[in-house]
Design a protein around this motif. Structure first.
Motif, PDB file in Angstrom:
ATOM      1  N   TYR A 168       3.465   6.034  -2.799  1.00 35.07           N
ATOM      2  CA  TYR A 168       4.535   6.917  -3.011  1.00 35.07           C
ATOM      3  C   TYR A 168       4.803   7.003  -4.602  1.00 35.07           C
ATOM      4  O   TYR A 168       5.370   7.996  -5.028  1.00 35.07           O
ATOM      5  CB  TYR A 168       5.821   6.308  -2.201  1.00 35.07           C
TER       6      TYR A 168
ATOM      7  N   ASN B 124      -2.419  -4.620   5.501  1.00 38.80           N
ATOM      8  CA  ASN B 124      -0.771  -4.318   5.503  1.00 38.80           C
ATOM      9  C   ASN B 124      -0.243  -5.739   5.535  1.00 38.80           C
ATOM     10  O   ASN B 124      -0.990  -6.806   5.556  1.00 38.80           O
ATOM     11  CB  ASN B 124      -0.739  -3.612   6.784  1.00 38.80           C
TER      12      ASN B 124
ATOM     13  N   THR C 178      -5.057   5.482   0.473  1.00 36.02           N
ATOM     14  CA  THR C 178      -5.142   5.286   2.047  1.00 36.02           C
ATOM     15  C   THR C 178      -6.083   4.470   2.743  1.00 36.02           C
ATOM     16  O   THR C 178      -5.950   4.091   4.035  1.00 36.02           O
ATOM     17  CB  THR C 178      -4.892   6.624   2.590  1.00 36.02           C
TER      18      THR C 178
ATOM     19  N   ARG D 222       0.888  -1.318  -0.001  1.00 33.80           N
ATOM     20  CA  ARG D 222      -0.074   0.098   0.189  1.00 33.80           C
ATOM     21  C   ARG D 222       0.755   1.072   0.056  1.00 33.80           C
ATOM     22  O   ARG D 222       0.691   2.113  -0.944  1.00 33.80           O
ATOM     23  CB  ARG D 222      -0.901   0.017   1.177  1.00 33.80           C
ATOM     24  N   ASN D 223       1.863   1.510   0.772  1.00 34.51           N
ATOM     25  CA  ASN D 223       2.866   2.564   0.904  1.00 34.51           C
ATOM     26  C   ASN D 223       3.381   2.731  -0.319  1.00 34.51           C
ATOM     27  O   ASN D 223       3.521   3.800  -0.907  1.00 34.51           O
ATOM     28  CB  ASN D 223       3.412   2.311   2.141  1.00 34.51           C
TER      29      ASN D 223
END
Length: 537
Positions: free
Chosen positions: A384, A516, A511, A379-380
């Motif tokens: 980015y 995760n 988001t 996800r991150n």
């Protein structure tokens, strides 16, 4: 058979070739069909934009149906592999027909475009949903699946590189009209060039082989605003009629250095060659892959329950919206490139070099996705990569037609990051399928992966509509020099900041994605325990 066994290199490459084939079709259409429809087939940009959007309205239903059909297919080859075999040749044929331009009336051309394009999207669905779902049943390990996803994207970008890098050169080869050319030297690096042909040609492009010299029409009555110097001119040729240009900027221009390409014949024959590669790659994928993960033995067919589980699957719902938006972003960038290079930089063949550069950057981005995903989390990394790619891409608005180095650098850096979107997306759909099985005790892999096809196709349709409407607002006509010049601001917008806005919105929505790495490890461990118990019973 151990559901977590390592997948051989042969099988990884074989699976990757399937997306190579799919991207010969999809990137070929996304990159070249718009300019083919407007500049060669003679449709207006608004007509093309509406076509791309309207053809998508049935996709939600057809994609879900194909997911349902795939989940319920029973054969000795598995649930999903057979569809790759069955659709290989039909998809190759319909791709060829898309780039065939029969001699029809204006309304006939529109009807032909609608019929062939809609059939293309349906066949692409029948091929691509089972292909995508296949990855989720080749292994039950989400980390192995991430590696397989990287191979898949390398294959996808290699297929895109093949079509985007080679097509324009094949167009030049197959579209050579062998015209009569007369050249008179007027001064140093200044020539009068007259060309004619023995047959009518609907759409030709004239330039020098090196692409350095500039052309203006030798017509004293033409307004200077309508006859600006460009590195090439596009026009229709009538049999026996002479067309005169003043060509400057190169020494020793001869008949052999003048290139005149029949774009209609060139595009058609070139895509026939690409379609043959598509079918070949699909056959290899079918013969080299295996299905290992099966639904729970106690699971009964229940479409109503599958659909209920799908709607309540939050990771899937988020990914559906995210996939739609990032495909709008990528498809706008792909769809405007050839128009941008043809009419803003006045060098169509340079677009091929640019697209190859993007593909090489994409391969690097895809290969780094797996290690970066393990370090940052999927996800991150997605967030980015979105913000970085869009921010860099917006810098193209400051580039002039002479800033070739800057345009290449910006495009390649942006594409490096954007290559991570589809790599992560299709891996995360597999995670969503695992989540559904973990939560509900049921697995509908094909239905889950219908989101991938829907997002790809509907996102491309929205992108086509945006391109068509923006160019239409600037009165773009690919067969009229004056209107092309007036549409340059719109072309720059579509190449730079319009797609960049989409990445900001997409990153904000990402988001909301709930899975995760800690949760994924928990899901993988639990599902593997359940599957081993089933194997031992």
């Amino acid at each position: 058979m151990n559901i977590n066994q390592k997948i051989s290199l042969k099988e990884k490459i074989g699976y990757a070739l399937g997306d190579g084939a799919a991207n010969i079709a999809w990137r070929g259409v996304a990159t070249f069909l718009f300019i083919f429809y407007t500049d060669v087939f003679g449709l207006s940009p608004v007509t093309v934009g509406v076509l791309f959007l309207v053809a998508r309205f049935s996709d939600g239903i057809s994609d879900i149906l194909m997911g349902v059909i795939g989940d319920r297919t029973k054969s000795k080859y598995g649930k999903f592999r057979p569809w790759i075999l069955w659709t290989a040749i039909p998809l190759a044929v319909i791709l060829s027909l898309l780039f065939t331009s029969p001699d029809l009336s204006a309304s006939g051309k529109i009807a032909y475009a609608y019929v062939t394009y809609i059939f293309f999207t349906l066949l692409y669905t029948a091929n691509n949903i089972p292909y995508g779902a296949l990855m989720a049943v080749m292994t039950g390990d989400d980390k192995v699946r991430t590696t397989l996803g990287s191979y898949r994207m390398v294959g996808a970008f290699a297929g895109g590189m093949l079509v985007q890098g080679a097509l324009l050169f094949l167009v030049a080869h197959f579209g050579n009209v062998n015209p009569d050319i007369e050249i008179n030297k007027l001064a140093n690096e200044k020539f009068k060039v007259e060309v004619s042909t023995s047959k009518d040609v609907e759409s030709v492009n004239i330039k020098t082989e090196d692409g350095i010299a500039t052309f203006v029409w030798e017509d004293a009555n033409m307004d200077s605003e309508e006859n600006i110097p460009t590195h090439g001119k596009s026009f229709a040729m009538q049999a026996g009629k002479k067309y005169s240009f003043i060509v400057t900027g190169e020494e020793n221009i001869t008949n052999s250095t003048i290139s005149i390409i029949d774009q209609k014949k060139g595009y058609s024959n070139s895509m026939y060659v690409m379609s043959a590669f598509l079918a070949l790659f699909m056959f290899i994928t079918f013969y080299t892959t295996r299905e290992r993960v099966q639904p729970p033995k106690a699971q009964k067919n229940n479409l109503k329950q599958d659909l209920k589980d799908l709607i309540s699957n939050k990771p899937w719902v988020v990914l559906l919206v995210i996939g739609l938006l990032f495909n709008v972003y990528n498809s706008i960038k792909q769809g405007i490139v050839v128009i941008y290079f043809t009419h803003y930089l006045n060098d169509q063949l340079l677009a091929a070099s640019y697209l190859v550069g993007l593909m090489l950057a994409s391969v690097a981005g895809a290969m780094l996705t797996s290690p970066l995903g393990r370090k940052l989390g999927k996800r991150n990394l997605f967030i980015y990569a979105l913000l970085f790619s869009g921010g860099i891409n917006a810098l193209l608005m400051f580039c002039g037609p002479e800033d070739i180095g800057a345009i290449f650098t910006i495009g390649i850096v942006s594409e490096f990051a954007s290559a991570m979107f589809p790599t992560l997306f299709f891996v995360m759909l597999g995670d969503a399928a695992d989540f559904s099985e973990f939560k509900n005790g049921r697995r509908a892999t094909g239905l889950i992966y219908s989101a991938g096809s829907f997002a790809t196709k509907f996102g491309g349709g929205i992108a086509g509509a945006i391109i068509g409407l923006v160019l239409g607002a600037f009165h773009y006509n690919g067969q009229d020099t004056t209107s092309i010049k007036g549409a340059i601001p719109g072309i720059i917008m579509l190449m730079s900041w319009v797609p960049a806005i989409i990445t900001v919105v997409t990153a904000a929505l990402m988001t909301l994605y709930p899975l995760n790495q800690k949760k994924l490890d928990e899901i993988t461990l639990e599902l593997n325990t359940r599957r081993l118990k089933e194997q031992n019973n």
